[in-house]
Design an enzyme around this catalytic site. Structure first.
Site, short mmCIF file in Angstrom:
data_model
loop_
_atom_site.label_atom_id
_atom_site.label_comp_id
_atom_site.label_asym_id
_atom_site.label_seq_id
_atom_site.Cartn_x
_atom_site.Cartn_y
_atom_site.Cartn_z
N GLN A 78 0.84 -1.21 0.00
CA GLN A 78 0.00 0.00 0.00
C GLN A 78 0.87 1.26 0.00
O GLN A 78 1.11 1.86 1.05
CB GLN A 78 -0.88 -0.04 1.26
CG GLN A 78 -1.91 1.04 1.33
CD GLN A 78 -3.10 0.74 0.47
OE1 GLN A 78 -3.60 -0.36 0.48
NE2 GLN A 78 -3.56 1.72 -0.26
N PHE A 79 1.35 1.67 -1.18
CA PHE A 79 2.22 2.85 -1.25
C PHE A 79 1.50 4.12 -0.82
O PHE A 79 2.14 5.07 -0.39
CB PHE A 79 2.81 3.01 -2.66
CG PHE A 79 1.87 3.55 -3.69
CD1 PHE A 79 1.83 4.91 -3.96
CD2 PHE A 79 1.02 2.71 -4.39
CE1 PHE A 79 0.97 5.43 -4.90
CE2 PHE A 79 0.16 3.21 -5.35
CZ PHE A 79 0.12 4.57 -5.60
N THR A 80 0.17 4.14 -0.89
CA THR A 80 -0.58 5.35 -0.54
C THR A 80 -0.51 5.68 0.96
O THR A 80 -0.92 6.77 1.36
CB THR A 80 -2.05 5.26 -1.00
OG1 THR A 80 -2.67 4.15 -0.36
CG2 THR A 80 -2.14 5.12 -2.51
#
Length: 148
Positions: A78-80
């Site tokens: 989950q880069f966000t």
């Protein structure tokens, strides 16, 4: 590294209309990596994750860990989690690690969880995913290696 963990009675992740991972009891873990993260950071998160007492005992108190309840993990990259929303209305993701570094640490994290005798299911790194879960409690906790 950051992880958003959610206690789940059941969860699954779908990629391209195909189920990639599913658990019946345990934790959904959203994992984000930033530029200066290392394997030491991943090890810290793994230790916290598997020993954090967030499952109910026989008296309804959160006294049991993932290991105590033989729970499973559904791990989602989950880069966000490293979105910067301070300016404007569109988040920027400059604080997120590049794909090569993030993928390596994400896979290392999952391997280390498995080394703790925890069953791990995953989505697919870098893909659009749909995650479904029944959050038990609800219990949602944020772990961040900057807080160690």
């Amino acid at each position: 590294m950051r992880a958003v963990i959610q206690r789940a009675r059941g969860a699954s992740v779908t990629v391209n209309e195909s189920t990639a991972g599913t658990i019946d009891h345990g934790l959904v873990v959203l994992v984000g990596v930033t530029h200066d993260d290392t394997r030491e950071d991943a090890d810290y998160l793994v230790h916290k994750l598997v020993h954090l007492r967030i499952f109910d005992d026989q008296d309804g108190k959160m006294n049991l860990s993932l290991k105590d309840v033989a729970g499973k993990v559904l791990s989602i990259s989950q880069f966000t989690l490293y979105a910067d929303t301070r300016k404007g209305r569109r988040p920027n993701y400059l604080n997120a690690a590049g794909p090569e570094q993030a993928n390596e640490l994400y896979h290392y994290f999952n391997q280390q969880v498995e080394q703790q005798d925890i069953h791990v299911e995953t989505g697919e790194f870098g893909e659009m995913m749909q995650v479904q879960l029944t959050n038990s409690g609800p219990v949602t906790i944020i772990l961040d290696t900057d807080d160690k």
